[in-house]
Design a protein around this motif. Structure first.
Motif, PDB file in Angstrom:
ATOM      1  N   HIS A   1       0.834  -1.203   0.000  1.00  0.00           N
ATOM      2  CA  HIS A   1       0.000   0.000   0.000  1.00  0.00           C
ATOM      3  C   HIS A   1       0.868   1.251   0.000  1.00  0.00           C
ATOM      4  O   HIS A   1       0.496   2.283  -0.573  1.00  0.00           O
TER       5      HIS A   1
ATOM      6  N   GLY B   1       4.066   0.223  -3.256  1.00  0.00           N
ATOM      7  CA  GLY B   1       3.642  -0.342  -4.527  1.00  0.00           C
ATOM      8  C   GLY B   1       3.752  -1.854  -4.534  1.00  0.00           C
ATOM      9  O   GLY B   1       4.774  -2.398  -4.093  1.00  0.00           O
ATOM     10  N   ALA B   2       2.729  -2.527  -5.024  1.00  0.00           N
ATOM     11  CA  ALA B   2       2.695  -3.989  -4.988  1.00  0.00           C
ATOM     12  C   ALA B   2       3.833  -4.601  -5.794  1.00  0.00           C
ATOM     13  O   ALA B   2       4.480  -5.557  -5.356  1.00  0.00           O
TER      14      ALA B   2
ATOM     15  N   THR C   1      -2.669  -8.709  -6.061  1.00  0.00           N
ATOM     16  CA  THR C   1      -2.617  -7.307  -5.681  1.00  0.00           C
ATOM     17  C   THR C   1      -2.087  -6.453  -6.819  1.00  0.00           C
ATOM     18  O   THR C   1      -2.635  -5.382  -7.127  1.00  0.00           O
ATOM     19  N   TYR C   2      -1.018  -6.900  -7.477  1.00  0.00           N
ATOM     20  CA  TYR C   2      -0.474  -6.131  -8.593  1.00  0.00           C
ATOM     21  C   TYR C   2      -1.392  -6.172  -9.809  1.00  0.00           C
ATOM     22  O   TYR C   2      -1.603  -5.142 -10.468  1.00  0.00           O
TER      23      TYR C   2
ATOM     24  N   THR D   1      -3.959  -3.568  -9.915  1.00  0.00           N
ATOM     25  CA  THR D   1      -3.564  -2.185 -10.190  1.00  0.00           C
ATOM     26  C   THR D   1      -3.468  -1.882 -11.681  1.00  0.00           C
ATOM     27  O   THR D   1      -3.414  -0.707 -12.061  1.00  0.00           O
ATOM     28  N   ILE D   2      -3.447  -2.894 -12.534  1.00  0.00           N
ATOM     29  CA  ILE D   2      -3.294  -2.665 -13.976  1.00  0.00           C
ATOM     30  C   ILE D   2      -4.476  -3.221 -14.767  1.00  0.00           C
ATOM     31  O   ILE D   2      -4.393  -3.339 -15.994  1.00  0.00           O
TER      32      ILE D   2
ATOM     33  N   ARG E   1     -11.674  -2.944 -13.157  1.00  0.00           N
ATOM     34  CA  ARG E   1     -12.346  -3.717 -12.112  1.00  0.00           C
ATOM     35  C   ARG E   1     -13.247  -4.802 -12.676  1.00  0.00           C
ATOM     36  O   ARG E   1     -13.274  -5.924 -12.185  1.00  0.00           O
TER      37      ARG E   1
ATOM     38  N   TYR F   1     -11.287  -7.846 -13.754  1.00  0.00           N
ATOM     39  CA  TYR F   1     -10.266  -8.342 -12.823  1.00  0.00           C
ATOM     40  C   TYR F   1     -10.318  -9.852 -12.617  1.00  0.00           C
ATOM     41  O   TYR F   1      -9.314 -10.553 -12.726  1.00  0.00           O
TER      42      TYR F   1
ATOM     43  N   SER G   1       6.395   0.108 -16.808  1.00  0.00           N
ATOM     44  CA  SER G   1       5.366   0.915 -16.154  1.00  0.00           C
ATOM     45  C   SER G   1       5.806   2.354 -15.919  1.00  0.00           C
ATOM     46  O   SER G   1       4.973   3.259 -15.889  1.00  0.00           O
TER      47      SER G   1
END
Length: 454
Positions: A309, A312-313, A361-362, A365-366, A369, A372, A431
Motif C-alpha cells: 500500500h 507499490g505492490a 494485488t499487482y 492495479t493494472i 475492475r 479483474y 510501467s
C-alpha cells in the motif's frame, strides 16, 4: 426483472486474495446504489471462522505435503523417484489454480451451498482412500491424493475466500488476512499431527485420524459459510477467462515472472526436511522444519499487503522474489549444519508468502475492475502449468539424495526465482520510464477501447 433491477455481481478468486464486488443499479439514477455490508457481527465472523477452517483443510494440506514427500520417498513409495512423488503434490496445486476460474463461475451462480459440502465430501473421501493404498503402488496415491484430493480442495478454497466479499467491505482486508492465515495454520498443525501419529498407529490410521479431524473442521465450515448477496444469473463459461490482458506488456511480463517464481516456489517446502536429514539435523528439529516454514508464512501473508500500500505492490513483489533468490543461493546452498538450515527455513518462510499474496494485488492495479476476475484467472491458468511441472522437474535433479544432487536442486530453485524477479523488474521499467512507456500507453488504449465497445 429489467436490466436496471438486476444485481451485477463479479468475483475475484485467488489463493491469497479474493474480493467480491457488487453494485446494484437504481431504477432512475445513473449512479450505482451502494450496498450495505455488515462488516462484523456474529454471523459475519462465523463465516470467517468457517472459511478459515476450510483453508486449514485445503491449502493447509498443500503446505504440509513435505511430510508426505518424505514418508512416500523413504517408506511407502521407496521404489519411485523423487520427481514422480513430487508430481502428486504439484498436481494438487495445479488443480487449485487451474480450476479456480471455473469454480469461481460456479460460485457466482450457485454460491457456497453446493460447493462447500461437495468439496468437503471429496476431500475426506480422498484421504480415506489414501489410508488404504498399498506400498509401491504409486497410481493409487496419484489418483486419491493427487487428482481426487486436488479437485476437492479446489472446490473448497476459492468459494471460502470469495464469500468474504459478501460480508465485509471496510474490514475486508482483515477478514481475508484472518482467513488465508488458515492455510499457514494448517501447514503448522497438520505435519505435527501426522508425524506424531505415524510411529504410534501406522500410516493408514494416521491418515484416517487426520481425515476425521478435517471432517470436523469442514462440518463447521458447511454450517457457517453462507452467501448474502444476490447471485449472478450469467452462467456463461467464456467470461471466466479473459486473454485481453496480454496486450498490456506489464500484464504479460508479470505473468511470465510469476510463472518462473511459482515454477520452483514449493521446492523448499517439499525438500527442506529431506535436506536436513541428509545433513544430520536431529530428528526432534528436522521434523518441525515444515511447521516452522509455514508458521513464518502467517506474518508474510499480512505484512506485504501493508508495505504494498505504501511502496507499490510490484516493488514489494520484486524485493521479496529477489530476497528469496538470495536466501536460496546464499544461505541454503552453503548450509551444512542445524543453525544455518533453521535460519534459512525461518527467513524463506518469512519472505516467500509475499510471492503468492502479491500476484493478485499487482494485477488489480493494472486491470479494469470489471475484468479483474477473468484476467486474474488467466494469470493463474498460466501459473498452474508452472506449479505442475516445476517441482517434479526439480525432483528429477535429485536422482540420488546426496550433496551433489541437492546442490543442483537448490541452484535450480534460486536461479528460477531470481529470473522471475528480473522479469518483474522489466514490468516495473515498462510501467515507469523509457521507450516502453509509449508501447504500454498504446496497448492500454487499445485494451480500453475494446472494453468500452464490449
Amino acid at each position: 426483472m429489467s436490466n436496471a433491477e438486476k444485481p451485477v455481481t463479479g468475483s475475484v478468486k485467488s489463493p491469497a486474495l479474493s474480493v467480491v464486488v457488487v453494485s446494484v443499479a437504481d431504477d432512475n439514477a445513473s449512479k450505482p446504489e451502494v450496498e450495505d455490508f455488515p462488516d462484523g457481527g456474529w454471523v459475519a465472523w462465523s463465516v470467517v471462522l468457517g472459511s478459515c477452517l476450510a483453508l486449514v483443510s485445503s491449502a493447509g494440506m498443500i503446505n504440509a505435503f513435505g511430510v508426505f514427500q518424505d514418508y512416500y520417498q523413504t517408506t511407502l513409495l521407496s521404489k519411485s523417484s523423487a520427481s514422480s512423488i513430487s508430481l502428486i503434490g504439484s498436481l494438487q496445486t495445479f488443480l487449485l489454480y487451474f480450476l479456480g476460474p471455473f469454480v469461481g463461475r460456479l460460485f457466482d451462480v450457485y454460491g457456497t451451498s453446493i460447493l462447500i459440502p461437495l468439496g468437503s465430501i471429496i476431500c475426506v473421501f480422498a484421504l480415506m482412500m489414501v489410508s488404504l493404498v498399498q506400498p509401491n503402488h504409486p497410481y493409487q496415491i496419484f489418483l486419491s491424493h493427487g487428482v481426487l484430493f486436488g479437485v476437492g480442495i479446489s472446490l473448497l478454497f476459492n468459494p471460502s475466500v470469495a464469500v468474504l466479499g459478501h460480508w465485509f467491505r471496510r474490514r475486508r482486508a482483515l477478514a481475508i488476512g484472518l482467513t488465508t492465515g488458515g492455510s499457514a495454520i494448517g501447514g503448522v498443525m497438520l505435519p505435527i499431527i501426522l508425524q506424531g501419529l505415524i510411529p504410534q498407529v501406522g500410516f493408514g490410521w494416521a491418515i484416517r485420524i487426520m481425515a476425521f479431524v478435517l471432517a470436523g473442521c469442514l462440518l463447521i465450515a458447511c454450517v457457517t459459510i453462507r452467501t448474502r448477496l444476490p447471485l449472478s444469473r450469467d452462467s456463461s463459461w467464456p467470461t471466466a477467462v479473459d486473454l485481453g490482458g496480454f496486450k498490456d506488456p506489464r500484464y504479460t511480463l508479470a505473468t511470465i515472472g510469476s510463472f518462473f517464481i511459482l515454477f520452483v516456489f514449493f521446492v523448499p517446502y517439499n525438500y527442506v526436511q529431506i535436506y536436513a536429514e541428509l545433513r544430520g539435523v536431529p530428528p526432534h528439529i528436522s521434523k518441525y522444519l515444515i511447521s516452522i516454514l509455514n508458521a513464518m508464512n502467517i506474518p508474510s501473508r499480512i505484512l506485504p499487503g501493508i508495505l504494498a500500500h505504501r511502496y507499490g505492490a510490484l516493488n514489494v513483489y520484486i524485493a521479496a522474489a529477489g530476497t528469496c533468490s538470495v536466501l536460496t543461493l546464499g544461505l541454503w546452498l552453503p548450509s551444512r549444519n542445524t543453525p544455518s538450515i533453521v535460519a534459512f527455513t525461518v527467513l524463506y518462510g518469512l519472505f516467500s508468502g509475499a510471492l503468492v499474496s502479491l500476484i493478485p494485488t499487482y494485477i488489480a492495479t493494472i486491470t479494469p475492475r470489471e475484468k479483474y476476475g477473468a484476467r486474474l484467472g488467466s494469470v493463474y491458468m498460466v501459473v498452474a502449468v508452472g506449479t505442475l511441472v516445476g517441482t517434479p522437474t526439480g525432483g528429477a535433479l535429485l536422482t540420488t539424495i546426496d550433496e551433489k544432487h541437492f546442490a543442483h536442486l537448490i541452484i535450480f530453485c534460486g536461479v528460477f526465482t531470481g529470473a522471475g524477479a528480473v522479469v518483474l523488474a522489466l514490468a516495473a521499467a515498462v510501467s515507469s520510464s523509457g521507450p516502453h512507456q509509449g508501447l504500454r500507453r498504446i496497448c492500454c488504449q487499445e485494451s480500453s477501447r475494446e472494453e468500452t465497445s464490449s
